[in-house]
Motif scaffolding. Structure first.
Motif, mmCIF file in Angstrom:
data_model
loop_
_atom_site.group_PDB
_atom_site.id
_atom_site.type_symbol
_atom_site.label_atom_id
_atom_site.label_comp_id
_atom_site.label_asym_id
_atom_site.label_seq_id
_atom_site.Cartn_x
_atom_site.Cartn_y
_atom_site.Cartn_z
ATOM 1 N N LEU A 78 -15.949 83.952 -1.748
ATOM 2 C CA LEU A 78 -16.963 83.262 -2.554
ATOM 3 C C LEU A 78 -17.887 84.218 -3.301
ATOM 4 O O LEU A 78 -18.703 83.787 -4.108
ATOM 5 N N SER A 79 -17.759 85.508 -3.044
ATOM 6 C CA SER A 79 -18.687 86.470 -3.640
ATOM 7 C C SER A 79 -18.547 86.556 -5.155
ATOM 8 O O SER A 79 -19.518 86.914 -5.837
ATOM 9 N N GLU A 81 -18.431 84.095 -7.167
ATOM 10 C CA GLU A 81 -19.380 83.114 -7.696
ATOM 11 C C GLU A 81 -20.809 83.657 -7.667
ATOM 12 O O GLU A 81 -21.611 83.357 -8.541
ATOM 13 N N TYR A 82 -21.123 84.458 -6.671
ATOM 14 C CA TYR A 82 -22.444 85.089 -6.602
ATOM 15 C C TYR A 82 -22.610 86.078 -7.759
ATOM 16 O O TYR A 82 -23.665 86.133 -8.390
ATOM 17 N N ASN A 85 -23.645 84.453 -10.935
ATOM 18 C CA ASN A 85 -24.840 83.609 -10.771
ATOM 19 C C ASN A 85 -24.542 82.122 -10.584
ATOM 20 O O ASN A 85 -25.351 81.277 -10.959
ATOM 21 N N LYS A 86 -23.408 81.784 -9.997
ATOM 22 C CA LYS A 86 -23.100 80.384 -9.687
ATOM 23 C C LYS A 86 -23.437 80.037 -8.240
ATOM 24 O O LYS A 86 -23.350 78.892 -7.842
ATOM 25 N N ARG A 87 -23.794 81.034 -7.459
ATOM 26 C CA ARG A 87 -24.044 80.827 -6.034
ATOM 27 C C ARG A 87 -25.151 81.766 -5.592
ATOM 28 O O ARG A 87 -25.217 82.907 -6.020
#
Length: 140
Positions: A78-79, A81-82, A85-87
């Motif tokens: 999931l990183s 997405e981070y 800037n989505k997470r």
């Protein structure tokens, strides 16, 4: 292609197939194994936690113990997405409460030895008997 990579690709393909099967059949699939079948999963990262959850859903009768040193894990997939800037960074960290609520025994300890003859995993504090042992120790 190396044998290790070929084996990993086979495992990933089988896991994807099991996940699809679970979505269609749910927990109606019955294990051909004896009651009180014990599975110990070493490593509670992305692979170990997913394996334990899918096994629980496929067969609620299996006794699953997940051995993990840390109380939380950082979800690497999931990183991305981070990075865009989505997470939020805090949403990349997960604990094991949900797995425990699904009936998976969570042990916060370090596995130090697998004794295949006696079929148990030794940790710093105890040992855990198994019929099958899964090692999901991460990419490092």
């Amino acid at each position: 292609m190396s044998n290790e990579r070929r084996t990993l690709l086979k495992f990933l393909a089988a896991s994807a197939g099991l996940a699809g099967l679970e979505a269609v059949a749910g927990s109606a699939i019955k294990s051909p194994y004896i009651e009180n079948f014990k599975v110990v999963v070493i490593g509670g990262g992305f692979a170990g936690a997913t394996f334990a959850r899918m096994l629980r859903r496929l067969d609620p009768q299996v006794n699953i113990t997940l051995i993990e040193e840390n109380c939380e894990y950082l979800c690497g997939p999931l990183s991305a997405e981070y990075l865009v800037n989505k997470r939020d960074e805090r949403t990349l960290t997960f604990n094991y409460r949900r797995l425990a609520s699904e009936g998976i025994n969570i042990v916060y300890d370090r596995a130090i030895r697998i004794d295949n003859e006696r079929k148990h995993v030794e940790t710093r504090l105890s040992y855990y008997k198994y019929d099958r042992c899964i090692v999901a120790s991460g990419i490092s």
